[in-house]
Design a protein around this motif. Sequence first.
Motif, PDB file in Angstrom:
ATOM      1  N   ASP A  76       0.842  -1.196   0.000  1.00 32.98           N
ATOM      2  CA  ASP A  76       0.000   0.000   0.000  1.00 32.98           C
ATOM      3  C   ASP A  76       0.878   1.248   0.000  1.00 32.98           C
ATOM      4  O   ASP A  76       1.253   1.775   1.051  1.00 32.98           O
ATOM      5  N   LEU A  77       1.219   1.744  -1.201  1.00 32.70           N
ATOM      6  CA  LEU A  77       2.118   2.885  -1.303  1.00 32.70           C
ATOM      7  C   LEU A  77       1.497   4.154  -0.741  1.00 32.70           C
ATOM      8  O   LEU A  77       2.193   5.000  -0.168  1.00 32.70           O
ATOM      9  N   ASN A  78       0.191   4.299  -0.880  1.00 29.32           N
ATOM     10  CA  ASN A  78      -0.457   5.505  -0.355  1.00 29.32           C
ATOM     11  C   ASN A  78      -0.385   5.562   1.165  1.00 29.32           C
ATOM     12  O   ASN A  78      -0.205   6.641   1.752  1.00 29.32           O
ATOM     13  N   ALA A  79      -0.512   4.423   1.801  1.00 32.11           N
ATOM     14  CA  ALA A  79      -0.384   4.385   3.262  1.00 32.11           C
ATOM     15  C   ALA A  79       1.036   4.747   3.679  1.00 32.11           C
ATOM     16  O   ALA A  79       1.250   5.441   4.689  1.00 32.11           O
ATOM     17  N   GLN A  80       2.016   4.317   2.911  1.00 39.47           N
ATOM     18  CA  GLN A  80       3.416   4.637   3.209  1.00 39.47           C
ATOM     19  C   GLN A  80       3.671   6.129   3.004  1.00 39.47           C
ATOM     20  O   GLN A  80       4.362   6.774   3.807  1.00 39.47           O
ATOM     21  N   ARG A  81       3.091   6.686   1.950  1.00 38.68           N
ATOM     22  CA  ARG A  81       3.232   8.130   1.715  1.00 38.68           C
ATOM     23  C   ARG A  81       2.608   8.930   2.858  1.00 38.68           C
ATOM     24  O   ARG A  81       3.121   9.976   3.254  1.00 38.68           O
ATOM     25  N   GLN A  82       1.509   8.424   3.399  1.00 43.75           N
ATOM     26  CA  GLN A  82       0.853   9.127   4.496  1.00 43.75           C
ATOM     27  C   GLN A  82       1.733   9.140   5.737  1.00 43.75           C
ATOM     28  O   GLN A  82       1.731  10.115   6.510  1.00 43.75           O
ATOM     29  N   LEU A  83       2.497   8.076   5.949  1.00 45.76           N
ATOM     30  CA  LEU A  83       3.435   8.059   7.074  1.00 45.76           C
ATOM     31  C   LEU A  83       4.432   9.207   6.950  1.00 45.76           C
ATOM     32  O   LEU A  83       4.813   9.826   7.956  1.00 45.76           O
ATOM     33  N   LEU A  84       4.838   9.514   5.734  1.00 46.36           N
ATOM     34  CA  LEU A  84       5.756  10.625   5.507  1.00 46.36           C
ATOM     35  C   LEU A  84       5.077  11.968   5.734  1.00 46.36           C
ATOM     36  O   LEU A  84       5.645  12.874   6.356  1.00 46.36           O
ATOM     37  N   VAL A  85       3.858  12.103   5.230  1.00 45.92           N
ATOM     38  CA  VAL A  85       3.112  13.354   5.406  1.00 45.92           C
ATOM     39  C   VAL A  85       2.921  13.648   6.887  1.00 45.92           C
ATOM     40  O   VAL A  85       3.083  14.796   7.338  1.00 45.92           O
ATOM     41  N   ASP A  86       2.584  12.635   7.654  1.00 48.25           N
ATOM     42  CA  ASP A  86       2.345  12.823   9.086  1.00 48.25           C
ATOM     43  C   ASP A  86       3.573  13.382   9.801  1.00 48.25           C
ATOM     44  O   ASP A  86       3.445  14.062  10.827  1.00 48.25           O
ATOM     45  N   ARG A  87       4.748  13.104   9.277  1.00 47.78           N
ATOM     46  CA  ARG A  87       5.982  13.514   9.953  1.00 47.78           C
ATOM     47  C   ARG A  87       6.641  14.740   9.335  1.00 47.78           C
ATOM     48  O   ARG A  87       7.251  15.537  10.042  1.00 47.78           O
ATOM     49  N   PHE A  88       6.546  14.909   8.020  1.00 51.45           N
ATOM     50  CA  PHE A  88       7.328  15.946   7.352  1.00 51.45           C
ATOM     51  C   PHE A  88       6.541  17.193   6.954  1.00 51.45           C
ATOM     52  O   PHE A  88       7.151  18.182   6.544  1.00 51.45           O
ATOM     53  N   ALA A  89       5.220  17.160   7.052  1.00 48.21           N
ATOM     54  CA  ALA A  89       4.447  18.341   6.679  1.00 48.21           C
ATOM     55  C   ALA A  89       4.882  19.541   7.527  1.00 48.21           C
ATOM     56  O   ALA A  89       4.864  19.480   8.757  1.00 48.21           O
ATOM     57  N   GLY A  90       5.339  20.603   6.876  1.00 49.61           N
ATOM     58  CA  GLY A  90       5.767  21.799   7.591  1.00 49.61           C
ATOM     59  C   GLY A  90       7.095  21.669   8.305  1.00 49.61           C
ATOM     60  O   GLY A  90       7.421  22.496   9.159  1.00 49.61           O
ATOM     61  N   ALA A  91       7.901  20.643   7.961  1.00 49.39           N
ATOM     62  CA  ALA A  91       9.160  20.393   8.676  1.00 49.39           C
ATOM     63  C   ALA A  91      10.276  21.341   8.258  1.00 49.39           C
ATOM     64  O   ALA A  91      11.337  21.359   8.891  1.00 49.39           O
ATOM     65  N   GLY A  92      10.067  22.120   7.222  1.00 47.03           N
ATOM     66  CA  GLY A  92      11.084  23.087   6.820  1.00 47.03           C
ATOM     67  C   GLY A  92      11.892  22.646   5.620  1.00 47.03           C
ATOM     68  O   GLY A  92      11.753  21.543   5.109  1.00 47.03           O
ATOM     69  N   TRP A  93      12.768  23.564   5.174  1.00 51.46           N
ATOM     70  CA  TRP A  93      13.586  23.396   3.979  1.00 51.46           C
ATOM     71  C   TRP A  93      12.663  23.064   2.807  1.00 51.46           C
ATOM     72  O   TRP A  93      11.680  23.759   2.600  1.00 51.46           O
ATOM     73  N   HIS A  94      12.913  22.018   2.025  1.00 47.98           N
ATOM     74  CA  HIS A  94      12.083  21.667   0.874  1.00 47.98           C
ATOM     75  C   HIS A  94      11.168  20.480   1.179  1.00 47.98           C
ATOM     76  O   HIS A  94      10.727  19.788   0.264  1.00 47.98           O
ATOM     77  N   SER A  95      10.876  20.263   2.460  1.00 49.23           N
ATOM     78  CA  SER A  95      10.106  19.081   2.858  1.00 49.23           C
ATOM     79  C   SER A  95       8.744  19.018   2.184  1.00 49.23           C
ATOM     80  O   SER A  95       8.322  17.954   1.704  1.00 49.23           O
ATOM     81  N   ASP A  96       8.031  20.124   2.127  1.00 50.94           N
ATOM     82  CA  ASP A  96       6.692  20.102   1.533  1.00 50.94           C
ATOM     83  C   ASP A  96       6.759  19.809   0.034  1.00 50.94           C
ATOM     84  O   ASP A  96       5.912  19.080  -0.506  1.00 50.94           O
ATOM     85  N   ALA A  97       7.761  20.352  -0.638  1.00 51.84           N
ATOM     86  CA  ALA A  97       7.927  20.060  -2.066  1.00 51.84           C
ATOM     87  C   ALA A  97       8.263  18.590  -2.278  1.00 51.84           C
ATOM     88  O   ALA A  97       7.799  17.958  -3.240  1.00 51.84           O
TER      89      ALA A  97
END
Length: 407
Positions: free
Chosen positions: A236-257
């Motif tokens: 489930d790649l979408n579930a894995q991507r969500q794990l990243l969103v939960d941690r990196f959203a707004g984390a700075g540098w180019h994280s959101d991109a």
Amino acid sequence: MTQPTVLISGAGVAGPALAHWLSGNGYRVVIVELAPGIRPGGQTVDLRGAGRGVVERMGLLDQMVDRSLPQRGIAWVRADGSRRAEMPVEAFDGNGVVSKLEILRGDLVDVLYQATKDTVEYRFDCRIEELDQNDDGVEATLSDGTTVHADLVVGADGPHSTVRRLVFGPEEQFIKPLGGYNAWFTAPDTAGLDGWYLMYQAPGGLNASLRPSHDPAIAKAGLAFRSEPLTYDRRDLNAQRQLLVDRFAGAGWHSDALLAAALEADDFYFDAFAQVHMDSWSRGRVTLCGDAGYCASPLSGMGTSLALVGTYLLAGELGPAPDGLSSEHLHGALARYDRLMRPYVDKCQDLPSGVDGYAPKSKSDIAITAQVMKWMQRWPFRSLAAKKFFTTADSIELPDYAGSLAR
């Protein structure tokens, strides 16, 4: 003469590398690979030390150099893009974090494939589903409904090896989590890399990175985070991507991109930082090579060298194809392969700082990590740092099989 057959699972680095040696020494080699073809692209890997030596003995070093990816070094950056520390590629005689010979994994594998495609039988969109072995051989049932009778089966199919599971048992017996997860994918170069590998570390054990590719507009991206073992569906790649969103959203540098790129990347890959530890890599007429038997994790930077050296030793100890591969000959070769390879594996799996240096927990740890990277390049620390961190790739003396291995 009865030509021995070797069935290899996996067309990554280890599979075609082993096929190169074995097919040149009179073995019939069949490689099965689940993907529809050789996987293109991928992240950058290095060729250094003994791994580079193996490629040179293959006669393929010039081709690897022609397809290499020149880089200027690595820099640790703050959220605003300013640099905390740099390590140019010239540091430690070209054997630092970024080595003097870097190549995209897909390019490296393609060189191996082109060198073997005319002498090796590749079966793509195919995998091993069952293995039934006895003293005389192994009957392999494949996903396309066919069977292959092999004198030797080699699992070169990664840390989640199907061959290992079928023969040795569930992977939980052999996987050692290292306390984190990482994702790799292709993304636009939003940072202006100019040949540099840029790494951003944020409190909480977050690491975002971008490094160059052949196309200056495109980068090879990474997002990694510290974590206790997580339960998720590897399909489930979408579930894995969500794990990243939960941690990196707004984390700075180019994280959101990078998160936006991860959502659309067709080469998205996510897995745990983990190692594979086994008391033996062989059972009967089945053995393991590369990550399937001794994954050291991406944190080691030694995966490519381990795969290349392991296949060289295995093929060298098997020697030229005999008239029928007897159990006595095979088991002796596999025992010698284990004995020669294990000290190198132990060295490569010894990670002095583990996940701590890659994904520090706090602001102070991040600052200290950057200072360590700066000071280790200076006298009097340079020689000590080189010995501790940047000589692992050379920590084995390759046997000279000369007449035992063809090119």
